[in-house]
Design an enzyme around this catalytic site. Structure first.
Site: not given
Ligand code: BGC
Length: 750
Positions: A272
């Site tokens: 993530d």
């Molecule tokens: C979130 C993810 C997301 C990623 C990209 C993160 O902060 O937890 O679910 O896909 O950002 O935007």
């Protein structure tokens, strides 16, 4: 009874050997720096800003870019990768396409309420087509974290509390995004996230620690991921959260043992956003080098946005701290996706080659999804539907009646609020000048405390035949990092309900929210409640049709609605415990005699001030007609391991209008090697019935469907006695029973 899309499975299987050869051949030509480059995903940002990545891309230092949605910028960067880098490896372009792109569907939790994999698949397909048309070839969806805590803001993005429902709908989303052939124009790679356990964040506070025993992890949190992997999901994303002391992004048990060794996943795992350097914030590692080492060895193939792989991995390999085999395996997973997507053959944005779906049709799909996602929680004396002929005037009141943006919900970067039909607009469009509409906003936002608009609201209600209140929470109150501790209606909304009630007219609430709300303090003052989640672009058009009876509500709750936040986590598929409560053993706080020393009527498991029942159970959802379930029958009452039985009921529409019903099958395994839930959803069918019509609804129950992880955390199918229920919610009462017997033992018995 998860039906895997065999077309997807066969396709990837057929090409597996070719894929392996291509991946191997390319890997053999890559330098270590180029390999590490593939493991690096960088933030592209909006428009021209992304162009700063050109030099890095040319040098082979970037494998994927996220958040670029301008087709010309996508093509420009792709051209640098394909035509100017040494090996010409195309880039992945990732984006959070969560519940629609331009056309926004209900939030995923609302989509889960449809209990309809077909509409969920269609919605994902529309989103994929719209996103692919601007160059997105990878979405960070579906989010299939089991969520049992409505305080958690990300419950909005989830498919609810049930592993079976989330598995089926998660697979439907994967199929919608990826299609039968990932290389076909308009298909995009999906990403099952967040692996794993994120939804169990302590006290529902986003990013907080999770502690989930392995048995519960395997029986509750992992099944949707397993189903997505079996359905051919291209990628997975790790969770931000700490799992039993080892953050998911460094969790070898999850990423190697379970995902690769047990499930045979061969795609790519992405971290993530900056979750690799955050390993040091967690206190698992001391510096970026240690964090990169832990994540790479655990099996995180690609670093989202932090740059620590790019900065650290080469040295870690030189020092022998990360083996070349680890790097090669990671890069193989990434290249495999690029080959599967056909990017080496068709790297550029080619909207002209894509199947097109007319805007009208996309809006129809969004409207269908909204119609099937709105749950009728309560409908005293059949107040709903309002009659368009007998209702001469309505008061439309509330801060969310006319908010094109707020009804779209969380994660709608690319959604177009200009396409939104609000509740107010939907009612106007449906009724024209037939009915007089008095609109009073009454509260500036859901959080407003000023009651200055209440007199006007009361006057409007007083002058009208009925009041429709649009209440709830704006989209900003749910989603990532937007958890709440108190999940009642914010601001002065409860007071507004009481004020409008005083007009003495029927009061209907339409509630828009990203989570279940605690409605205990307002529910008795409302004659009817439609819980609409954040219903997306066509929410208002769907709501108008439901309010005025063009269509009957048919959605069912994918998550339990608590009576008090103190009951959380509360879910239908709980364990019974040794002292289960019952009405006879429950004495509530106001009934305890003054100065009582002991109130024991059985010492059972409940809250003195909330009892043990939710306000609305999982699976609940009313209709404008009534349904009767009868004549439950099983084709066998003894099921041999390896066989299946069929459970059937007669379902009759005993009311006056045609409507869909979602018939649900629940099972209980009475005695297990580990304790088993009091009920588990094992099947559901959405069927449409005309008034007076009876249909036989059947469910196939295979012995595999009764498998669970036992004491040794291996999957077992255990002979024993089972109860089952079929009906309209998790509180269904029509009941049957069967025995599961060992195949050998049964054959020996004549
Ligand atoms: C979130 C993810 C997301 C990623 C990209 C993160 O902060 O937890 O679910 O896909 O950002 O935007």
């Amino acid at each position: 009874m998860i039906t895997v899309n065999t077309a997807v499975a066969e396709h990837s299987h057929d090409t597996e050997a070719t894929l392996d050869r291509r991946v191997e051949a390319l890997l053999g030509r890559m330098t270590l720096a180029e390999k590490i480059g593939q493991m690096n995903q960088l933030f592209g940002g909006d428009g021209a800003a992304a162009r700063v990545l050109r030099d890095d891309i040319r040098a082979g230092n970037v494998g994927a870019v996220l958040n670029v949605v301008e087709p010309d910028v996508v093509d420009e960067l792709q051209r640098v990768a394909v035509e100017q880098s040494r090996l010409g490896i195309p880039l992945l372009f990732g984006r959070d396409v969560i519940h629609g792109f331009r056309t926004v569907l209900p939030i995923p939790l609302g989509q889960a309420a449809t209990f309809n994999p077909g509409i969920v698949r269609d919605g994902a397909r529309v989103a994929a087509l719209e996103a692919a048309a601007v160059g997105v070839n990878w979405t960070f969806a579906p989010m299939i974290d089991i969520a049992r805590d409505p305080r958690w803001g990300r419950i909005a993005e989830s498919l609810g509390e049930d592993p079976y429902l989330a598995s089926l709908l998660g697979v439907a989303m994967v199929e919608g995004f990826q299609g039968d052939d990932l290389a076909a124009p308009g298909a995009i790679a999906a990403c099952a996230k967040h692996f794993a356990g994120y939804g169990a964040a302590e006290s529902g506070r986003d990013y907080a620690t999770t502690n989930i025993p392995e048995n519960e992890l395997r029986n509750v949190y992992l099944p949707p991921f397993r189903a997505a992997v079996d359905a051919g999901v291209a990628t997975l994303m790790t969770s931000f959260s700490d799992l039993n002391g080892v953050p998911a992004t460094a969790n070898t048990f999850l990423l190697r043992q379970v995902l690769r060794d047990e499930w045979g996943f061969r795609g790519c795992v992405v971290s993530d956003w900056s979750s690799i350097p955050q390993l040091s914030v967690h206190g698992l590692t001391a510096c970026d080098a240690d964090a990169a080492q832990e994540a790479a060895i655990a099996g995180v193939d690609m670093d989202m946005a932090s740059g620590v792989y790019a900065a650290q991995l080469a040295r870690l390999v030189e020092q022998g701290r990360v083996g070349l085999d680890v790097i090669d395996a990671a890069v193989a997973g990434i290249l495999r996706i690029k080959f599967r997507l056909g990017l080496f053959e068709r790297p550029y944005v080619e909207p002209q080659t894509m199947p097109t779906v007319a805007l009208d049709e996309r809006l129809q799909i969004a409207k269908q999804a909204a119609l099937q996602s709105v749950v009728l929680l309560k409908n005293d004396a059949g107040i709903l539907p309002l009659s368009p002929t007998q209702t001469k005037s309505v008061a439309v009141i509330g801060p969310l009646a006319d908010e094109p943006y707020e009804q779209l919900g969380t994660w709608i970067f690319d959604g177009d609020p200009a396409l939104s039909v609000t509740g107010l607009q939907g009612i106007r469009d449906l009724l024209g000048s037939q009915v007089e509409i008095r609109y009073v906003r009454a509260l500036e936002t859901s959080r407003s405390r000023s009651t200055t608009g209440f007199d006007a609201a009361l006057a409007a209600a007083y002058a009208s035949d009925a009041a429709i209140l649009f209440l709830g929470e704006e989209s900003i109150l749910s989603g990532e990092a937007h958890s709440r501790a108190d999940i009642g209606l914010p601001g002065a909304q409860a007071e507004l309900v009481r004020c409008v009630r005083a007009a003495g007219k029927p009061v209907v609430a339409v509630i828009l929210a990203g989570r279940p709300l605690v409605l205990t303090d307002v529910i008795d003052d409302l004659d009817a409640v439609l819980f609409a989640w954040h219903p997306g672009t066509m929410g208002g058009a769907a709501l108008a049709e439901l309010l005025f009876g063009v269509e009957s509500p048919s959605a069912k709750l994918p998550v339990t609605f608590p009576r008090a936040v103190g009951q959380v986590p509360i879910h239908y598929n709980q364990k019974q415990g040794g002292k289960p409560p019952s009405p006879e053993t429950t004495i509530l706080i106001d009934d305890i005699p003054v100065r009582a020393r002991q109130t024991s009527v059985g010492n059972t498991s409940y809250h003195l001030d909330a009892g043990y029942r939710p306000l609305f159970p999982f699976g609940h959802g009313l209709s404008y007609t009534t349904f009767e379930y009868s004549n439950l029958r099983l084709d066998h009452t003894v099921l041999r391991i390896g066989d299946a039985l069929t459970v059937s009921v007669d379902l009759t529409n005993t009311g006056l209008v045609a409507a869909d019903e979602v018939a649900q099958l629940y099972v209980r395994d009475l005695v297990g090697n580990v304790t088993r839930p009091v009920r588990e959803l094992k099947g559901f069918r959405r069927v449409r019935l005309a008034p007076g019509e009876t249909v036989a609804v059947s469910f196939r129950l295979g012995s595999d469907d009764l498998a669970f992880f036992g004491r040794n955390n291996t999957e077992i199918v255990e002979p024993g006695e089972f109860h089952l229920w079929v009906g309209s919610s998790s509180e269904a009462r029509l009941h049957g029973a069967f025995s599961l017997v060992d195949a050998g033992a049964e054959r020996a018995t004549p």
